[in-house]
Scaffold this active site. Structure first.
Site, PDB file in Angstrom:
ATOM      1  CG  ASP A  34       8.941  -3.954  11.433  1.00 17.45           C
ATOM      2  OD1 ASP A  34       8.566  -4.483  10.367  1.00 17.45           O
ATOM      3  OD2 ASP A  34       8.316  -3.023  11.990  1.00 17.45           O
ATOM      4  CD1 TRP A  70       6.935   2.391  10.148  1.00 17.52           C
ATOM      5  CD2 TRP A  70       5.416   1.543  11.564  1.00 17.52           C
ATOM      6  NE1 TRP A  70       5.687   2.607   9.620  1.00 17.52           N
ATOM      7  CE2 TRP A  70       4.741   2.098  10.458  1.00 17.52           C
ATOM      8  CE3 TRP A  70       4.670   0.967  12.583  1.00 17.52           C
ATOM      9  CZ2 TRP A  70       3.344   2.084  10.345  1.00 17.52           C
ATOM     10  CZ3 TRP A  70       3.277   0.950  12.476  1.00 17.52           C
ATOM     11  CH2 TRP A  70       2.635   1.504  11.374  1.00 17.52           C
ATOM     12  CE  LYS A  83       3.453  -0.622   5.312  1.00 12.60           C
ATOM     13  NZ  LYS A  83       3.517  -0.835   6.749  1.00 12.60           N
TER      14      LYS A  83
END
Ligand SMILES: *Cc1c(COP(=O)(O)O)cnc(C)c1O
Length: 361
Positions: free
Chosen positions: A172, A102, A196
């Site tokens: 993030d 990511w 999530k």
């Protein structure tokens, strides 16, 4: 009705009371005679939901008044572009910790927009390790430092955040959002795709500090500028109303559980059970991540062979535990144990792991 234990990495398991509430009021939202997805995003019923979703995030993190919560479309991925477009001016560079898949995506996008200085690259360790925070050589003149608090695929998680001085940290937190307490003052911006830990896909939750707005260039198009969303309380255009409604319910559920204190305690417990099972059967299971940076949200592990890993995933599914296959880019197994995973689910998996190891070890 039978619910399985869902260990998917995202979209992922949500609290059952939230799903039931949504089912209950889907057709007729609180006596309005229509569904929440049928009404205007300017309606007073929706307005209440929208504002509550933002204020709950604020309360859970105990955000000071100079922070606002924004609710944006485009997922966490759009933020990979918006951040450099808003905060990375020409003639400056930003610091980046490239800790996994990511962070790498965020880095690749930032690089197309401006100058990026990599202060940590996990590649030599196959992204299965993290440095100590005080080992990072940060640029005191950087526009910002970008971090990824939890790498959903590699299973590494920062346990603390560096002191970047006056440089704002932009983080993030998609896969460990509202799962633990954090020192919010260190961050100029925090962002997370909801799917999530906080709700369904479709909305990104952005926590922004007011002084960051001074950096947004005036020539950005409306949607891409954080200023637009700050000034309109995320109602510049039609927001993803259904996702935001579910975020509101999920945050309410979390508050009832006891907020971030409770989330952190439960995360410790779940992770303790799964890592415990790995370590207890260390001749059979192996966690490739060193203890100091093991994720409490995504536990990655290997078995003695790929054949056994396949069988493990299939046998677990037959026992009502799904989503245990590792990401296609890294293989192996992965158990994602977000806020809504009941402790019993983690216990069931740990027990299953013990039995499987005895049978096949
Ligand atoms: C899932 C995930 C993303 C991507 O989120 P989207 O909402 O799909 O854009 C970004 N970062 C991390 C850490 C993630 O886990």
């Amino acid at each position: 009705m039978s619910r399985i234990y869902n260990f998917n990495p995202g979209p992922s398991t949500l609290p059952l009371p939230v799903l039931e509430r949504v089912a209950d009021e889907f057709v007729d939202f609180q006596g309005a005679g229509m569904s929440i997805v049928e009404m205007s995003h300017r309606a007073k019923e929706y307005d209440g939901v929208h504002n509550k979703a933002m204020s709950l995030v604020k309360e859970l993190y105990g955000l000071p008044d100079n922070y606002k919560v924004l609710l944006l479309g485009g997922g966490a991925t759009l933020q990979f572009s918006m951040i450099p477009l808003n905060f990375l001016p020409e003639g400056k560079s930003c610091d980046f910790t490239v800790t996994g898949s990511w962070a790498k995506k965020a880095y690749e996008d930032a690089k197309k927009i401006g100058e990026v200085n990599v202060v940590y690259d996990g590649k030599p360790d196959s992204y299965l390790n993290l440095p100590k925070v005080d080992e990072l050589k940060l640029d005191p003149k950087a526009a910002y430092l970008h971090m990824t608090s939890n790498e959903t695929i590699g299973g590494v998680q920062w346990q603390s955040f560096p002191d970047a001085g006056r440089v704002p940290i932009i983080c993030d937190m998609s896969s460990d959002f509202v799962s633990r307490k954090i020192p919010v003052e260190k961050f100029g911006m925090i962002y997370a795709g909801a799917q999530k830990n906080a709700g369904p896909a479709g909305v990104a939750i952005v926590i922004l500090r007011e002084d960051m707005l001074e950096r947004c260039p005036e020539d950005l198009t409306a949607y891409l500028s954080y200023k637009t969303h700050w000034n309109t309380d995320s109602l510049y255009n039609t927001p993803p109303v259904f996702a935001i409604y579910m975020v509101k319910l999920t945050m309410e559920w979390l508050e009832e559980q006891g907020g971030l204190d409770a989330a952190e305690k439960m995360a410790d417990e779940r992770a303790g059970l799964i890592y415990g099972a790995i370590d207890e059967h260390g001749e059979f299971y192996r966690c490739p991540v060193p203890e100091h940076c093991r994720s409490k949200m995504n536990v990655v592990f290997r078995l003695p062979s790929e054949e056994l890993e396949k069988k493990f995933v299939a046998d677990a599914a037959a026992e009502g535990m799904i989503g245990l296959k590792g990401h296609r880019s890294v293989g192996g197994c992965r158990a994602s144990i977000y806020n809504a995973m009941p402790i019993e689910g983690a216990k069931a998996l740990a027990d299953f792991m013990g039995e499987f190891a005895k049978k096949h070890g």
